[in-house]
Design a protein around this motif. Structure first.
Motif, mmCIF file in Angstrom:
data_model
loop_
_atom_site.group_PDB
_atom_site.id
_atom_site.type_symbol
_atom_site.label_atom_id
_atom_site.label_comp_id
_atom_site.label_asym_id
_atom_site.label_seq_id
_atom_site.Cartn_x
_atom_site.Cartn_y
_atom_site.Cartn_z
ATOM 1 N N ARG A 34 -28.514 31.634 55.194
ATOM 2 C CA ARG A 34 -28.257 32.245 56.338
ATOM 3 C C ARG A 34 -27.624 31.082 57.398
ATOM 4 N NH1 ARG A 34 -31.257 37.283 57.367
ATOM 5 N NH2 ARG A 34 -30.453 37.269 59.483
ATOM 6 N N GLN B 62 -20.107 35.458 53.665
ATOM 7 C CA GLN B 62 -21.411 36.437 53.229
ATOM 8 C C GLN B 62 -22.469 35.693 52.704
ATOM 9 O OE1 GLN B 62 -21.144 38.376 49.315
ATOM 10 N NE2 GLN B 62 -20.218 40.067 50.425
ATOM 11 N N ASP B 63 -23.676 35.861 53.225
ATOM 12 C CA ASP B 63 -24.839 35.594 52.501
ATOM 13 C C ASP B 63 -25.984 36.558 52.378
ATOM 14 O OD1 ASP B 63 -26.653 35.695 55.180
ATOM 15 O OD2 ASP B 63 -25.269 34.446 55.892
ATOM 16 N N PHE B 64 -26.706 36.130 51.415
ATOM 17 C CA PHE B 64 -27.384 37.124 50.560
ATOM 18 C C PHE B 64 -28.620 36.506 49.904
ATOM 19 C CE2 PHE B 64 -27.718 39.593 46.492
ATOM 20 C CZ PHE B 64 -28.233 40.569 47.064
ATOM 21 N N PRO B 65 -29.771 36.923 50.170
ATOM 22 C CA PRO B 65 -30.905 36.619 49.648
ATOM 23 C C PRO B 65 -31.290 37.378 48.377
ATOM 24 C CG PRO B 65 -31.819 37.321 51.421
ATOM 25 C CD PRO B 65 -30.251 37.898 51.184
ATOM 26 N N TYR C 134 -34.858 38.943 47.053
ATOM 27 C CA TYR C 134 -36.015 38.782 47.236
ATOM 28 C C TYR C 134 -36.700 40.416 47.359
ATOM 29 C CZ TYR C 134 -35.862 39.107 52.426
ATOM 30 O OH TYR C 134 -35.555 39.672 53.611
ATOM 31 N N GLY C 135 -38.040 40.283 47.520
ATOM 32 C CA GLY C 135 -38.660 41.700 47.797
ATOM 33 C C GLY C 135 -39.940 41.564 47.091
ATOM 34 N N ARG D 56 -19.485 41.151 45.889
ATOM 35 C CA ARG D 56 -21.059 41.451 46.245
ATOM 36 C C ARG D 56 -21.981 40.922 45.447
ATOM 37 N NH1 ARG D 56 -20.832 43.645 50.859
ATOM 38 N NH2 ARG D 56 -19.012 44.538 51.623
ATOM 39 N N GLY D 57 -23.093 41.094 45.923
ATOM 40 C CA GLY D 57 -24.140 40.753 44.947
ATOM 41 C C GLY D 57 -24.386 39.212 44.391
ATOM 42 N N LEU D 58 -25.148 39.169 43.326
ATOM 43 C CA LEU D 58 -25.470 37.908 42.940
ATOM 44 C C LEU D 58 -24.198 36.994 42.553
ATOM 45 C CD1 LEU D 58 -28.039 38.711 40.278
ATOM 46 C CD2 LEU D 58 -28.279 38.995 42.653
ATOM 47 N N SER E 146 -22.967 34.426 39.989
ATOM 48 C CA SER E 146 -23.432 34.234 38.864
ATOM 49 C C SER E 146 -22.555 32.789 38.021
ATOM 50 C CB SER E 146 -23.185 35.283 37.580
ATOM 51 O OG SER E 146 -21.950 35.755 37.940
ATOM 52 N N LEU F 4 -36.338 47.039 42.850
ATOM 53 C CA LEU F 4 -35.856 47.164 44.115
ATOM 54 C C LEU F 4 -34.490 47.210 44.057
ATOM 55 C CD1 LEU F 4 -38.326 44.374 45.378
ATOM 56 C CD2 LEU F 4 -38.559 46.834 45.344
ATOM 57 N N PHE G 202 -27.569 44.670 48.362
ATOM 58 C CA PHE G 202 -26.056 44.367 48.227
ATOM 59 C C PHE G 202 -25.394 44.493 49.797
ATOM 60 C CE2 PHE G 202 -26.091 44.949 43.644
ATOM 61 C CZ PHE G 202 -26.536 43.618 43.632
ATOM 62 N N PHE H 11 -29.532 43.665 52.740
ATOM 63 C CA PHE H 11 -29.756 42.164 53.035
ATOM 64 C C PHE H 11 -28.759 41.202 53.002
ATOM 65 C CE2 PHE H 11 -34.364 42.713 51.306
ATOM 66 C CZ PHE H 11 -34.860 43.521 52.587
ATOM 67 N N ARG I 25 -25.412 39.679 54.800
ATOM 68 C CA ARG I 25 -24.750 39.523 55.974
ATOM 69 C C ARG I 25 -23.079 39.231 55.786
ATOM 70 N NH1 ARG I 25 -27.097 35.465 60.154
ATOM 71 N NH2 ARG I 25 -26.130 33.965 58.688
#
Ligand code: SF4
Ligand code: SF4
Lengths: 303, 406
Positions: A19, A33-36, A38-39, A61-63, A65, B116, B170, B173, B175
């Motif tokens: 972040r 864009q930042d994105f963790p 977890y959960g 978007r997303g991971l 890779s 999740l 996506f 969480f 930003r």
């Protein structure tokens, strides 16, 4: 577009690092864009977080890779097959490892082919902040690698950290330590054009009976296969001269990993002790001290 | 109006704050929790003035939200996945009360197995409840849709609850830069709710959602809900025009990307549409006339907008991020229903991708375009295809070994 992936342990601050970097890039005029991810994770478990930085619109978007930059906040993750921080790293990409070893030793030790940068940010954090909090330091290193300006980084640190740290002095020390790390890393240019990934073959999934294809686990007792104690920063060490055998530490250990020796004194199973130091905190006579781990000396982490 | 980095969850919370909501019953569930945390903090810091009550479950939460809404309070609540399922019974009830509640759902796959990661089986399960459904691609769209949802829900030609959907992780969480509108501008767009029919008060006894015995009564009330939902399409045009006039951002009932001269069209919803748009760009570079259509509304279903957008297209591939077990993709069925009576309807292909947040790779998009082109040549439409790669298959095989399933 620059794609960065942070690998840390739950509680080390990988999410916050991604972040801070995202904010710094945003403040420096980039799209970010930042994105963790977890959960379900718990303290100490492998965590990944991502930052994308681009002059153009970010159509992803997303991971991540196929990262251009990998930030390894915990060296032991390099040996963790599930986390495998180097997977998908593009040729010409950069790996940062938090370790006291030199880049050369790290490359050799882990067989890394790519450009490696190292800095013992845990030590910096202990020396300058007084506790092992790595988020701002990892973000600072990443910001340097990504070519983000110091002012934008400073502003981002202030913005992101003041949301979670209320103590002014602690905040200042965090920023100071981060800027120190930022300036300790040489600027580099990243050239990642080549993709490392093989072409993906798309297949059709065949029918398999529920005996094979339902989500249940038939092989019991596979937890010992996964050691959870290799990420300690400090380990608890017992002083049996002081210990009164009150059993408080045994009762308080959240991992249930303190056992008794033949004389009835407690000892930790270091394979599974995660180094939370609750035992040391709870011992009424202060018989448990904390000793700094040095993962880098041995690959396994525990001597 | 300043831009700042916000997660989808915080963007949703900002929508709620700017809508000057009166009452929020809450129950947290991953990945929605941050919405509740953010709102709770604002309220306790005095930055937001609303009643906030933590409930014992989603079932109670939706009941409380519906009841509050029936008093004329502007009400918000939010949930996700299993939580939505737990409150499911009350969704029908609340919609039947004809109250303008706005809910955010943060999509997450349904158990079992537990995950999740996002897909849309949760929100699509409530397709038939009477809630309107707006599905979002970006964090900005989440904020903006919450504001538009209140306008729509509170319009007396509609008076149905609205669900705004965003993908867990996506969007929730993730930003990205989001423009947070001014309070004053929002007040122009969304004035205070002046309920004309809601007067549920302690001092004014009335019955809401009464028992009716007999199908002729029941049919009447249900069909009225359908008509109200249909009205929402027309009302929405006014709402989105107003929104564009004030905030400069335009949202249709569908989102069209490079559709003008497109021949081969992807249909996707929610955040993975961004990946679809990137795939369309790549396909264009290879000379394929590709386009993407993203329904933003799934209820009411924007049939005529979709039919217009797909006139003259050769093939359409629907990528469903959901699975109706025993049938296939839900949106594929909706699309087929929408296009069936069209004379020169495009060929319709069905793909399932991104279940539980599984990535959709470039190769998978390439395969989809290949299949569309081949199908146009041969006119033989293959049955649905689950997007899955050989590497992923190797991964699951390994896992099955460890679990002792082989
Ligand atoms: S540090 Fe102490 S309490 Fe924590 S896991 Fe290890 S033995 Fe248990
Ligand atoms: S809590 Fe301290 S005194 Fe009690 S058993 Fe543990 S080490 Fe010994």
């Amino acid at each position: 577009m620059l794609r960065l992936r942070f690998h840390g342990r739950g509680g080390q601050g990988a999410k916050v690092a991604s972040r801070v970097l995202g904010s710094a890039a945003f403040l420096d005029g980039y799209n970010a864009q930042d994105f963790p991810l977890y959960g379900a994770e718990r303290r100490g478990a492998p965590i990944t977080a991502f930052t994308r930085i681009s002059r153009d619109d970010i159509m992803e978007r997303g991971l991540v890779s196929q990262p251009d930059v990998v930030v390894v906040m915990d060296e032991t993750l390099l040996l963790d097959p599930q986390s495998s921080p180097l997977s998908g790293l593009k040729k010409g990409g950069v790996v940062f490892v938090n370790t006291p070893r030199t880049p050369f030793e790290t490359k050799e030790g882990y067989g890394i082919e790519d450009h490696v940068i190292t800095l013992d940010i845990t030590k910096v954090s202990l020396d300058m902040i007084g506790q092992p909090v790595l988020s701002s330091l990892a973000a600072a290193v990443a910001a340097k690698v990504a070519g983000i300006g110091e002012k934008a980084l400073r502003d981002a640190l202030k913005k992101e950290l003041s949301a979670i740290i209320s103590e002014k002095d602690l905040l200042d020390r965090n920023i100071e330590a981060a800027i120190y790390c930022y300036n300790s890393v040489e600027p580099i240019s990243i050239e990642t054009t080549e993709k490392v990934r093989e072409k993906e073959n798309i297949i059709s999934i065949p029918f398999e009976t529920a005996l094979v294809s339902s989500p249940s686990i038939l092989s019991r007792g596979n937890t010992p296969l996964r050691r959870t104690g290799n990420w300690r920063i400090f380990r608890p060490v017992w002083d049996y001269d002081a210990c009164t055998k009150c059993m408080t530490c045994v009762a308080r250990c959240p991992e249930g990993c303190i056992r008794l020796n033949e004389e009835g004194y407690p000892f930790a199973d270091y394979e599974n002790c995660k180094g939370c130091l609750i035992c040391a905190e709870e011992c009424p006579v202060g018989a448990i001290s904390k000793v700094r781990e040095s993962h880098s000396q041995t690959k396994e982490g525990d001597q | 109006m300043a831009k700042e980095m916000l997660t989808g969850n915080r963007a949703a919370a900002w929508g709620v704050r700017l809508a000057e909501v009166d009452y929020i019953p809450a129950y947290p569930i991953t990945p929605q929790t941050e919405i509740i945390e953010t709102i709770a903090k604002w309220i306790s810091d005095g930055e937001m003035d609303a009643g906030f009550v933590t409930m014992d479950s989603e079932h109670s939460m939706i009941t409380a939200a519906g009841a509050a809404s029936a008093t004329g309070a502007r009400t918000f609540t939010t949930t996700s996945s299993q939580g939505l399922m737990y409150g499911f019974e009350m969704l029908y009830t609340v919609a039947g009360w004809r109250v303008p509640l706005v809910m955010v759902n943060v999509s997450r796959g349904l158990s079992a197995p537990i995950t999740l990661g996002p897909d849309h089986n949760d929100i699509l399960a409530l397709r038939d409840t009477g809630f309107l459904q707006i599905h979002c691609e970006t964090c900005q769209e989440v904020l903006d849709s919450v504001l538009m949802a209140y306008r729509l829900a509170e319009d007396k030609r509609v008076l149905l609850p609205v669900m705004v959907n965003m993908d867990g992780f996506f969007l929730s969480f993730t930003r990205e830069a989001v423009e947070v509108p001014d309070v004053e501008a929002v007040r122009c767009f969304l004035p205070e709710y002046q309920p004309e029919h809601a007067f549920f008060r302690a001092g004014q006894p009335m019955a809401q959602g009464v028992a009716v015995l007999g199908g002729e009564f029941y049919s009447y009330f249900k069909y009225q809900m359908h008509l109200a939902s249909q009205n929402a399409l027309e009302v929405y045009r006014e709402v989105s025009d107003d929104f564009e006039r004030i905030f400069g951002r335009k949202y249709g009932t569908i989102d069209e990307y490079m559709m003008e001269d497109a021949e081969y069209v992807l249909v996707m919803t929610n955040s993975f549409s961004t990946l679809g748009k990137a795939a369309v760009k790549r396909a264009r570079e290879k000379g394929i006339k590709a386009g993407l259509l993203r329904p933003r509304f799934l209820r009411p279903f924007p049939d005529s907008d979709i039919r217009n957008a797909l006139k003259g297209k050769k093939a359409v591939a629907v990528i469903d991020q959901n699975i109706s077990v025993g049938k296939g993709g839900i949106i594929y069925s909706e699309m087929a229903g929408c296009l069936y009576n069209e004379e020169n309807r495009p060929l319709l292909l069905s793909f399932i991708g991104g279940l539980g947040g599984k990535n959709i790779s470039q190769e998978e998009f390439d395969l989809i375009f290949d299949k569309m082109i081949r199908t146009v040549d041969t006119k033989v439409v293959e049955p649905l295809h689950l997007l899955y790669t050989e590497n992923e298959w190797k991964g699951i095989t390994k896992l099955k070994d460890i679990a002792g399933r082989q």
